[in-house]
Design a protein around this motif. Structure first.
Motif, PDB file in Angstrom:
ATOM      1  N   GLY A   1      14.252  -3.828   1.236  1.00 35.36           N
ATOM      2  CA  GLY A   1      15.026  -3.498   0.036  1.00 35.36           C
ATOM      3  C   GLY A   1      14.195  -3.022  -1.136  1.00 35.36           C
ATOM      4  N   HIS A   2      12.974  -2.523  -0.871  1.00 31.79           N
ATOM      5  CA  HIS A   2      12.191  -1.983  -1.991  1.00 31.79           C
ATOM      6  C   HIS A   2      13.000  -0.877  -2.671  1.00 31.79           C
ATOM      7  CE1 HIS A   2       9.083   0.039  -4.269  1.00 31.79           C
ATOM      8  NE2 HIS A   2       8.347  -1.060  -4.129  1.00 31.79           N
ATOM      9  N   SER A   3      12.885  -0.766  -3.991  1.00 36.60           N
ATOM     10  CA  SER A   3      13.732   0.207  -4.717  1.00 36.60           C
ATOM     11  C   SER A   3      13.453   1.644  -4.274  1.00 36.60           C
ATOM     12  CB  SER A   3      13.554   0.065  -6.218  1.00 36.60           C
ATOM     13  OG  SER A   3      12.225   0.359  -6.569  1.00 36.60           O
TER      14      SER A   3
ATOM     15  N   ILE B   1       8.049   0.006 -12.047  1.00 36.33           N
ATOM     16  CA  ILE B   1       7.247   0.381 -10.875  1.00 36.33           C
ATOM     17  C   ILE B   1       6.514   1.699 -11.127  1.00 36.33           C
ATOM     18  CG2 ILE B   1       7.341   1.045  -8.436  1.00 36.33           C
ATOM     19  CD1 ILE B   1       9.710  -0.903  -8.142  1.00 36.33           C
ATOM     20  N   GLY B   2       5.201   1.630 -11.033  1.00 35.46           N
ATOM     21  CA  GLY B   2       4.372   2.834 -11.166  1.00 35.46           C
ATOM     22  C   GLY B   2       4.383   3.465 -12.548  1.00 35.46           C
ATOM     23  N   SER B   3       4.933   2.765 -13.543  1.00 32.30           N
ATOM     24  CA  SER B   3       5.095   3.382 -14.865  1.00 32.30           C
ATOM     25  C   SER B   3       4.075   2.896 -15.889  1.00 32.30           C
ATOM     26  CB  SER B   3       6.493   3.054 -15.409  1.00 32.30           C
ATOM     27  OG  SER B   3       6.586   1.648 -15.619  1.00 32.30           O
TER      28      SER B   3
ATOM     29  N   TRP C   1       0.811  -1.232   0.000  1.00 36.03           N
ATOM     30  CA  TRP C   1       0.000   0.000   0.000  1.00 36.03           C
ATOM     31  C   TRP C   1       0.837   1.270   0.000  1.00 36.03           C
ATOM     32  CZ3 TRP C   1      -4.534  -0.825   4.037  1.00 36.03           C
ATOM     33  CH2 TRP C   1      -5.286  -1.943   3.656  1.00 36.03           C
ATOM     34  N   LYS C   2       2.136   1.119   0.240  1.00 31.63           N
ATOM     35  CA  LYS C   2       3.040   2.286   0.310  1.00 31.63           C
ATOM     36  C   LYS C   2       2.488   3.313   1.323  1.00 31.63           C
ATOM     37  CE  LYS C   2       4.612   1.153  -4.271  1.00 31.63           C
ATOM     38  NZ  LYS C   2       5.293   1.547  -5.494  1.00 31.63           N
ATOM     39  N   MET C   3       2.656   4.611   1.057  1.00 27.61           N
ATOM     40  CA  MET C   3       2.209   5.609   2.038  1.00 27.61           C
ATOM     41  C   MET C   3       0.803   6.117   1.667  1.00 27.61           C
ATOM     42  SD  MET C   3       4.458   8.749   3.603  1.00 27.61           S
ATOM     43  CE  MET C   3       4.094   9.966   2.365  1.00 27.61           C
TER      44      MET C   3
HETATM   45  P1  PGA Z   1       3.201  -0.693  -8.814  1.00 26.36           P
HETATM   46  O1  PGA Z   1       4.226  -0.850  -7.571  1.00 26.36           O
HETATM   47  O2  PGA Z   1       2.391  -1.954  -8.852  1.00 26.36           O
HETATM   48  O3  PGA Z   1       2.396   0.521  -8.470  1.00 26.36           O
HETATM   49  O4  PGA Z   1       4.029  -0.537 -10.042  1.00 26.36           O
HETATM   50  C1  PGA Z   1       4.830  -2.074  -7.264  1.00 26.36           C
HETATM   51  C2  PGA Z   1       5.750  -1.927  -6.081  1.00 26.36           C
HETATM   52  O5  PGA Z   1       6.374  -0.858  -5.947  1.00 26.36           O
HETATM   53  O6  PGA Z   1       5.889  -2.839  -5.238  1.00 26.36           O
END
Ligand code: PGA
Length: 254
Positions: free
Chosen positions: A91-93, A167-169, A9-11
């Motif tokens: 270790g998430h990027s 990621i997120g792209s 869920w991140k922040m």
């Molecule tokens: P995303 O993120 O599915 O929004 O690309 C994945 C992640 O950062 O773990």
């Protein structure tokens, strides 16, 4: 083989949105798929409470590399465990980039997680520039070598292949790319740990959504998915979960 569907869920999220999301996910979960939600630390206790008696597991998004100490603002693996977590992402990027986390630090975090009885989800993945330079396999192999704890037992950790550029792209590698890199990660991790390749589980993350999850989950060497943005939308996350449940039911698939 049971697939892992992990929501990061991140922040994002508050008590109201989290409760709605958890209700939908808990109602859709069954024993065929291992579902893990990783809310912000502030919501962990509430989320584990709502999930009591359900099939859904909870994870933290990070833990400190030390067991305890004078680390203002940080959270230890044991604290996550006490909140009811079973997993923790390390270790998430986004942490490697924004907090300067090195492979050595990620390894220590994974060791703390395992010592506290959590399964670390150890994230690795190349940047766009590294991929362009043809270094993707070398980068992930080095991350495996340097981020994995020296002593790991099968079933006690997961690796997550998350290409930073995906990621997120909205961009993802092709499924044959994913299969190739996962095979490479599995053999590097098997070499490193002495475990049999079939005991190494690598999930894919980076722009996974309801439209591409089925294809990615059916790819060789993919033990599951780590989902960011799409894990915050109940309908989308549940449909990813359903794709995994359907795959688990299909007798032609392992
Ligand atoms: P995303 O993120 O599915 O929004 O690309 C994945 C992640 O950062 O773990």
């Amino acid at each position: 083989m049971t697939k892992f569907i992990i929501g990061n869920w991140k922040m994002y999220g508050n008590v109201t949105s989290a409760h709605m999301l958890i209700e939908a996910v808990a109602a859709a979960a069954n024993a065929r798929v291992e579902v893990v939600v990783c809310p912000p630390a502030t919501l962990l206790t509430q989320v584990t409470g709502w999930l009591a008696g359900s099939k859904v597991q909870v994870g933290g998004q990070d833990c400190h590399a030390a067991a305890g100490g004078a680390h203002t603002g940080d959270i230890s693996a044991a604290m996550l465990k006490e909140c009811g977590a079973a997993y923790v992402i390390v270790g998430h990027s986004e942490r490697r980039a924004a907090h300067g986390e090195t492979n050595a630090e990620v390894r220590k975090k994974a060791e703390q997680a395992m010592a506290a009885g959590l399964a670390p989800i150890i994230c690795i993945g190349e940047t766009a520039a590294q991929r362009k330079a043809g270094q993707a396999k070398a980068v992930v192999a080095r991350q495996v070598r340097e981020s994995l704890p020296e002593k790991v037992a099968a079933g006690r950790f997961l690796l997550a292949y998350e290409p930073v550029w995906a990621i997120g792209s909205g961009k993802t590698p092709t499924v044959s790319d994913i299969a190739g890199i996962h095979a490479h990660i599995i053999s590097a991790a098997a070499r490193e740990t002495g475990l049999a390749p079939e005991r190494i589980f690598v999930v894919y993350g980076g722009s996974v959504n309801a439209a591409n999850a089925g294809r990615i989950l059916a790819t060789r060497g993919v033990a599951g998915v780590l989902v960011g943005a799409a894990s915050l939308k109940a309908e989308e996350f549940v449909s990813i979960l359903r794709a995994a449940q359907t795959a688990a039911q299909d007798p032609r698939r392992k």
